[in-house]
Design an enzyme around this catalytic site. Structure first.
Site, PDB file in Angstrom:
ATOM      1  N   PHE A 175       0.848  -1.185   0.000  1.00 37.01           N
ATOM      2  CA  PHE A 175       0.000   0.000   0.000  1.00 37.01           C
ATOM      3  C   PHE A 175       0.889   1.242   0.000  1.00 37.01           C
ATOM      4  CE2 PHE A 175      -4.194  -1.696   2.001  1.00 37.01           C
ATOM      5  CZ  PHE A 175      -4.218  -2.720   1.070  1.00 37.01           C
ATOM      6  N   GLU A 176       0.640   2.126  -0.939  1.00 30.92           N
ATOM      7  CA  GLU A 176       1.434   3.349  -1.064  1.00 30.92           C
ATOM      8  C   GLU A 176       0.504   4.554  -1.153  1.00 30.92           C
ATOM      9  OE1 GLU A 176       4.409   3.056  -4.124  1.00 30.92           O
ATOM     10  OE2 GLU A 176       4.921   1.000  -3.601  1.00 30.92           O
ATOM     11  N   GLY A 177       1.098   5.717  -1.387  1.00 35.33           N
ATOM     12  CA  GLY A 177       0.313   6.933  -1.584  1.00 35.33           C
ATOM     13  C   GLY A 177      -0.581   7.247  -0.404  1.00 35.33           C
TER      14      GLY A 177
END
Length: 612
Positions: free
Chosen positions: A397-399
């Site tokens: 999971f990024e951003g």
């Protein structure tokens, strides 16, 4: 991880706390009460005010203080203390005084926004400060004790977000009080829920104590100023005995009654997931193409022990409905058929390799803000795992996938829905597939190590709420976690446990970032909220496979230095690690495709180092 070879930069920079109030506001907050000067016959009551015997008599918050030989005002030693996160590097000691008496407090200080003060006076607590002292400058203030005051606390501190300050020759002049008594042994020692590697402890405060020492099996393992602490680095399924003693300027109390605790079992995927002692992890661009070209599953070399399929992505940011499909022929002319892909996965597994679905990536924002999204996540990820016969899940999971709601300040008991629902969803998947389920995570440094300084929006708001947001997920799932491989790239400079900033691209960055995970650290500088160390077999570190793959590429020679330092304590440079971890699991890279593009330089270096 990104679909393209590089990205425009790391996540949006953290909104800094104001390091400086206006001069008028600070002056108002630092008003000094006046009192008659102390008499000529009065004594200096401060203990070790010149720091010639180390930090004897002093207690510094967050481990912020140390004694240095230069610069000093006099003698051979001085205090150096470094603010970090919400910790202003306060160093203090409690001194016995007489009621209704006059005192003069003084110290020589060097640095920006250095404070000197006294609290617990029984009248008006006082402080004074200097905005900028390039060389040692004397600070003094006066106060009078109240009619029932028998002790005061004198202190120095810096300011949030500023560099280290120095202090020397602190004096408190006035009539001496009755001698300080050694505190009684703490009572009420109790243990919280133990994990496989850590035990949280708490106890009742002892009157007159300025700090506490935690002992394991009769040996001191840590100091703290609070009445709780977490002992980390323990073995799974093992019995331990703990005691606590209280300390002040007069000495150390007897130890408390002991409490015995047995750590949890390591359990299935939380142990090693069937991985070799040293594993190489890589991402395979299976659902898209970029400048590195498409690599078929059957063509992945045997060097790779864990192959993460990039990426499963949601139908919308908040749906929780994850989909995965092979790269379209129009985009990847050499893509294999579904049947060939599945057969190749089985062949890899037969050879002892693990194949996982990686969820997220740069474009795959996933926010499980509702229980409906949580349930859709579990159902859809299960379908992908079952369809392709996969070994488990990688969380990338990024951003803006993970952020902390205002007021969610303790990583040990998160309340933010996207955090709570993700933890619940992964636990459901683990329960469904059992002990053989492989769970890995690939957060960016912004979401993990930055938590040493900042956590969520912070105690006053205004910080980036994503700071440290992976910590509650890692902590809640640590006994199910097979492998954490933080992305040591596309990162800004991050402060290490030495309270110095480290920048990507060289061995030093990987050493400092990995040392934090293997040592544990106070979150946002709060010693009552310590993120426990992970086991070395649960930790790898991530790098770009080539200069085209991402910012922060590290040459093979520097990668080797980092591995030498962490596993053998050689080639360590200026950073001093807190241990030696021969069991460090290995390396991760973005990506297998980019490594092939770069003539397999990354995997060849790994094989050469670990004898693959």
């Amino acid at each position: 991880m990104e679909r393209t070879g590089s990205r425009t930069g790391p996540p949006a920079r953290l909104s800094r706390l104001l390091a400086v109030f206006s001069a008028g506001l600070l002056a108002a907050g630092a008003l000094v009460a006046t009192a008659p000067a102390a008499g000529a016959a009065d004594a200096d009551l401060a203990r070790n005010g010149g720091f010639e015997t180390g930090l004897d008599g002093w207690s510094c918050t967050g481990g912020s203080g140390t004694v240095v030989g230069s610069p000093v005002h006099s003698g051979t030693s001085a205090l150096k203390a470094t603010p970090a996160g919400s910790d202003n590097a306060r160093c203090s000691q409690t001194v016995s005084v007489r009621p209704d008496s006059a005192y003069t407090l003084g110290a020589w200080v060097q640095g920006s926004y250095v404070y000197l003060g006294a609290s617990g006076t029984g009248t008006t607590d006082v402080s004074t400060w200097t905005q900028s002292a390039g060389a040692y400058q004397q600070l003094t203030t006066n106060f009078r004790t109240g009619p029932a005051t028998t002790s005061v606390t004198v202190y120095t501190h810096g300011w949030y977000g500023t560099p280290a300050y120095h202090a020397d020759d602190l004096t408190l002049t006035g009539p001496g009080g009755d001698p300080v008594a050694v505190p009684a042994a703490p009572t009420g020692l109790r243990a919280g829920t133990a994990t496989a590697s850590a035990v949280p402890l708490s106890w009742t405060p002892s009157a007159g104590a300025t700090g506490y020492r935690v002992h394991r099996g009769g040996t001191k393992v840590l100091d703290t100023t609070g009445t709780s602490a977490t002992v980390t680095g323990l073995a799974a399924s093992s019995a331990y005995s703990f005691q606590v003693s209280a300390v002040n300027a007069a000495g150390e109390s007897a130890k408390s009654a002991a409490v015995s605790v047995t750590t949890a079992a390591g359990g299935g995927g939380g142990s090693d997931g069937g991985l070799p002692a040293h594993a190489l992890v890589g991402y395979l661009h299976s659902s898209f193409a970029n400048g590195s070209g498409y690599t078929r599953m059957a063509d992945v070399p045997d060097s790779w022990d864990v192959i993460n399929l990039a990426f499963g992505e949601p139908t919308s940011v908040t749906s929780g409905d994850i989909r995965f499909s092979l790269c379209p022929v129009a985009e990847c002319p050499n893509v294999e058929s579904e049947a060939e892909f599945k057969a190749a996965i089985k062949a890899k597994q037969a050879a002892g390799k693990k194949v996982l679905i990686s969820i997220g990536g740069q474009n795959g924002q996933v926010q499980l803000a509702s229980t409906a999204a949580r349930d859709a996540f579990v159902s859809s990820v299960s379908k992908i795992i079952d369809t392709y016969g996969l070994d488990g899940l990688d969380i990338d999971f990024e951003g803006h996938s993970l952020s902390l709601a205002t007021g969610d300040t303790d990583f040990r008991s998160p309340t933010t829905p996207v955090i709570v629902n993700l933890i619940s969803a992964v636990k459901s998947l683990k329960a469904k597939y059992g002990a053989g389920f492989v769970l890995t995570m690939a957060p960016e440094t912004f979401f993990v190590q930055l938590g040493y300084q900042y956590y969520g929006s912070g105690p006053w708001g205004g910080q980036d709420p994503r700071a440290g947001a992976y910590l509650p997920v890692i902590h809640a799932l640590r006994d199910d976690l097979t492998l954490l491989h933080v992305q040591d790239y596309n990162s800004g400079s991050i402060m290490g446990l030495d309270n110095q900033y480290h920048s990507m691209g060289g061995a030093d960055f990987h050493i400092a970032m990995t040392d934090m995970l293997l040592t544990g650290f106070p979150v946002a500088g709060d010693q009552t909220k310590v993120f426990p160390a992970l086991r070395p077999e649960q930790v790898a570190f991530g790098l770009p496979a080539s200069t085209q793959a991402g910012n922060g590429h590290t040459s093979p020679a520097e990668v080797t230095k980092a591995l030498n330092c962490l596993t053998k304590k050689t080639d360590c440079g200026t950073y001093r690690t807190h241990g030696t971890w021969s069991g460090l699991r290995g390396l991760m890279t973005w990506s297998i495709n980019w490594d092939r593009f770069n003539n397999w330089e990354f995997s060849k270096n790994f094989d050469a180092y670990f004898g693959g």
